[in-house]
Design a protein around this motif. Sequence first.
Motif, PDB file in Angstrom:
ATOM      1  N   TYR A 167      10.981  -6.745  -4.567  1.00  0.00           N
ATOM      2  CA  TYR A 167      10.923  -7.234  -3.188  1.00  0.00           C
ATOM      3  C   TYR A 167      11.494  -8.649  -3.128  1.00  0.00           C
ATOM      4  CZ  TYR A 167       7.520  -3.459  -3.050  1.00  0.00           C
ATOM      5  OH  TYR A 167       6.907  -2.241  -3.165  1.00  0.00           O
ATOM      6  N   TRP A 168      12.117  -8.945  -1.976  1.00  0.00           N
ATOM      7  CA  TRP A 168      12.749 -10.238  -1.765  1.00  0.00           C
ATOM      8  C   TRP A 168      12.377 -10.801  -0.404  1.00  0.00           C
ATOM      9  CZ3 TRP A 168      16.000 -12.740  -5.248  1.00  0.00           C
ATOM     10  CH2 TRP A 168      16.314 -12.018  -6.403  1.00  0.00           C
ATOM     11  N   GLY A 169      12.255 -12.119  -0.354  1.00  0.00           N
ATOM     12  CA  GLY A 169      12.082 -12.796   0.914  1.00  0.00           C
ATOM     13  C   GLY A 169      13.427 -13.125   1.540  1.00  0.00           C
ATOM     14  N   GLN A 170      13.368 -13.654   2.750  1.00  0.00           N
ATOM     15  CA  GLN A 170      14.588 -13.955   3.499  1.00  0.00           C
ATOM     16  C   GLN A 170      15.235 -15.265   3.084  1.00  0.00           C
ATOM     17  OE1 GLN A 170      16.205 -11.938   5.856  1.00  0.00           O
ATOM     18  NE2 GLN A 170      14.798 -10.489   4.896  1.00  0.00           N
ATOM     19  N   GLY A 171      14.458 -16.119   2.472  1.00  0.00           N
ATOM     20  CA  GLY A 171      15.018 -17.369   1.976  1.00  0.00           C
ATOM     21  C   GLY A 171      14.701 -18.564   2.848  1.00  0.00           C
ATOM     22  N   THR A 172      14.762 -19.725   2.226  1.00  0.00           N
ATOM     23  CA  THR A 172      14.588 -20.986   2.935  1.00  0.00           C
ATOM     24  C   THR A 172      15.674 -21.949   2.469  1.00  0.00           C
ATOM     25  OG1 THR A 172      12.988 -22.719   3.522  1.00  0.00           O
ATOM     26  CG2 THR A 172      12.922 -21.925   1.255  1.00  0.00           C
ATOM     27  N   GLN A 173      16.260 -22.660   3.416  1.00  0.00           N
ATOM     28  CA  GLN A 173      17.384 -23.546   3.107  1.00  0.00           C
ATOM     29  C   GLN A 173      16.889 -24.885   2.584  1.00  0.00           C
ATOM     30  OE1 GLN A 173      20.923 -23.088   3.506  1.00  0.00           O
ATOM     31  NE2 GLN A 173      20.970 -25.032   2.384  1.00  0.00           N
ATOM     32  N   VAL A 174      17.474 -25.300   1.492  1.00  0.00           N
ATOM     33  CA  VAL A 174      17.237 -26.639   0.950  1.00  0.00           C
ATOM     34  C   VAL A 174      18.571 -27.372   0.940  1.00  0.00           C
ATOM     35  CG1 VAL A 174      16.625 -27.965  -1.108  1.00  0.00           C
ATOM     36  CG2 VAL A 174      15.273 -25.950  -0.458  1.00  0.00           C
ATOM     37  N   THR A 175      18.587 -28.528   1.569  1.00  0.00           N
ATOM     38  CA  THR A 175      19.800 -29.335   1.612  1.00  0.00           C
ATOM     39  C   THR A 175      19.478 -30.719   1.065  1.00  0.00           C
ATOM     40  OG1 THR A 175      20.593 -28.151   3.570  1.00  0.00           O
ATOM     41  CG2 THR A 175      21.642 -30.258   3.052  1.00  0.00           C
ATOM     42  N   VAL A 176      20.222 -31.135   0.054  1.00  0.00           N
ATOM     43  CA  VAL A 176      20.011 -32.429  -0.575  1.00  0.00           C
ATOM     44  C   VAL A 176      21.223 -33.298  -0.278  1.00  0.00           C
ATOM     45  CG1 VAL A 176      19.484 -33.659  -2.700  1.00  0.00           C
ATOM     46  CG2 VAL A 176      18.704 -31.288  -2.395  1.00  0.00           C
ATOM     47  N   SER A 177      20.989 -34.393   0.412  1.00  0.00           N
ATOM     48  CA  SER A 177      22.080 -35.300   0.774  1.00  0.00           C
ATOM     49  C   SER A 177      22.249 -36.385  -0.288  1.00  0.00           C
ATOM     50  CB  SER A 177      21.817 -35.921   2.135  1.00  0.00           C
ATOM     51  OG  SER A 177      20.648 -36.713   2.102  1.00  0.00           O
ATOM     52  N   SER A 178      23.475 -36.822  -0.430  1.00  0.00           N
ATOM     53  CA  SER A 178      23.752 -37.840  -1.452  1.00  0.00           C
ATOM     54  C   SER A 178      23.607 -39.238  -0.871  1.00  0.00           C
ATOM     55  CB  SER A 178      25.162 -37.656  -2.002  1.00  0.00           C
ATOM     56  OG  SER A 178      26.104 -37.692  -0.960  1.00  0.00           O
ATOM     57  N   LYS A 232      18.974 -33.084  -6.546  1.00  0.00           N
ATOM     58  CA  LYS A 232      20.369 -33.501  -6.590  1.00  0.00           C
ATOM     59  C   LYS A 232      21.147 -32.753  -5.520  1.00  0.00           C
ATOM     60  CE  LYS A 232      19.931 -33.675 -11.642  1.00  0.00           C
ATOM     61  NZ  LYS A 232      20.462 -33.150 -12.929  1.00  0.00           N
ATOM     62  N   PRO A 233      22.265 -33.280  -5.081  1.00  0.00           N
ATOM     63  CA  PRO A 233      23.069 -32.548  -4.080  1.00  0.00           C
ATOM     64  C   PRO A 233      23.426 -31.134  -4.546  1.00  0.00           C
ATOM     65  CG  PRO A 233      23.813 -34.815  -4.211  1.00  0.00           C
ATOM     66  CD  PRO A 233      22.791 -34.642  -5.307  1.00  0.00           C
ATOM     67  N   GLU A 234      23.607 -30.942  -5.829  1.00  0.00           N
ATOM     68  CA  GLU A 234      23.944 -29.609  -6.328  1.00  0.00           C
ATOM     69  C   GLU A 234      22.778 -28.628  -6.286  1.00  0.00           C
ATOM     70  OE1 GLU A 234      24.456 -32.555  -7.843  1.00  0.00           O
ATOM     71  OE2 GLU A 234      24.175 -32.393 -10.027  1.00  0.00           O
ATOM     72  N   ASP A 235      21.594 -29.090  -5.916  1.00  0.00           N
ATOM     73  CA  ASP A 235      20.462 -28.194  -5.707  1.00  0.00           C
ATOM     74  C   ASP A 235      20.489 -27.571  -4.303  1.00  0.00           C
ATOM     75  OD1 ASP A 235      18.458 -30.546  -7.515  1.00  0.00           O
ATOM     76  OD2 ASP A 235      19.207 -28.610  -8.256  1.00  0.00           O
ATOM     77  N   GLY A 282      14.174 -27.740   3.680  1.00  0.00           N
ATOM     78  CA  GLY A 282      14.553 -28.773   4.626  1.00  0.00           C
ATOM     79  C   GLY A 282      15.615 -29.675   4.053  1.00  0.00           C
ATOM     80  N   LEU A 283      15.779 -30.803   4.704  1.00  0.00           N
ATOM     81  CA  LEU A 283      16.774 -31.800   4.311  1.00  0.00           C
ATOM     82  C   LEU A 283      16.065 -32.936   3.590  1.00  0.00           C
ATOM     83  CD1 LEU A 283      19.646 -33.018   4.458  1.00  0.00           C
ATOM     84  CD2 LEU A 283      18.991 -33.971   6.685  1.00  0.00           C
ATOM     85  N   VAL A 284      16.576 -33.296   2.431  1.00  0.00           N
ATOM     86  CA  VAL A 284      15.968 -34.366   1.646  1.00  0.00           C
ATOM     87  C   VAL A 284      17.078 -35.170   0.984  1.00  0.00           C
ATOM     88  CG1 VAL A 284      15.714 -32.919  -0.424  1.00  0.00           C
ATOM     89  CG2 VAL A 284      14.182 -34.862  -0.085  1.00  0.00           C
ATOM     90  N   GLN A 285      16.818 -36.438   0.752  1.00  0.00           N
ATOM     91  CA  GLN A 285      17.800 -37.276   0.061  1.00  0.00           C
ATOM     92  C   GLN A 285      17.753 -37.029  -1.438  1.00  0.00           C
ATOM     93  OE1 GLN A 285      17.012 -41.337   1.282  1.00  0.00           O
ATOM     94  NE2 GLN A 285      18.574 -41.191   2.879  1.00  0.00           N
ATOM     95  N   ALA A 286      18.857 -37.281  -2.085  1.00  0.00           N
ATOM     96  CA  ALA A 286      18.914 -37.172  -3.539  1.00  0.00           C
ATOM     97  C   ALA A 286      17.813 -38.020  -4.168  1.00  0.00           C
ATOM     98  CB  ALA A 286      20.282 -37.602  -4.042  1.00  0.00           C
TER      99      ALA A 286
END
Length: 128
Positions: free
Chosen positions: A117-128, A87-90, A10-14
């Motif tokens: 085996y691999w999963g499809q992935g989950t998006q991580v967004t870190v805002s500054s 961090k935003p770079e994460d 999900g979206l999380v702050q730095a």
Amino acid sequence: QVQLVESGGGLVQAGGSLRLSCAASARTFSRYAMGWFRQAPGKQREFVAAIRGGAGTTYYADSMKGRFTISRDNAKNTVYLQMNSLKPEDTAVYNCAAKDGWIMSQSQAAQEGVYDYWGQGTQVTVSS
């Protein structure tokens, strides 16, 4: 065949935290070593952390040590990635991966090719 399904991104702050989960369909989950990788836009996929089956020896990329913690619950067929001090770079898509058998070293844990085996992935967004 093992199916892996990630969740918790999900979206999380730095400075914030997230816990990712990866649920596996494996019949004998404890025999699988599990890993987390991530891929940021325009960059190659990179190793984050891995954990052996059974007692669960862990391995981490140097840049993740102290901030990220990998763990597993074999009764729930689930591996977790607790991410703190983000961090935003994460920002990246985080994938979990499973290897049927042991991981014997840090260098082996970091190789994408050892995982089956691999999963499809989950998006991580870190805002500054």
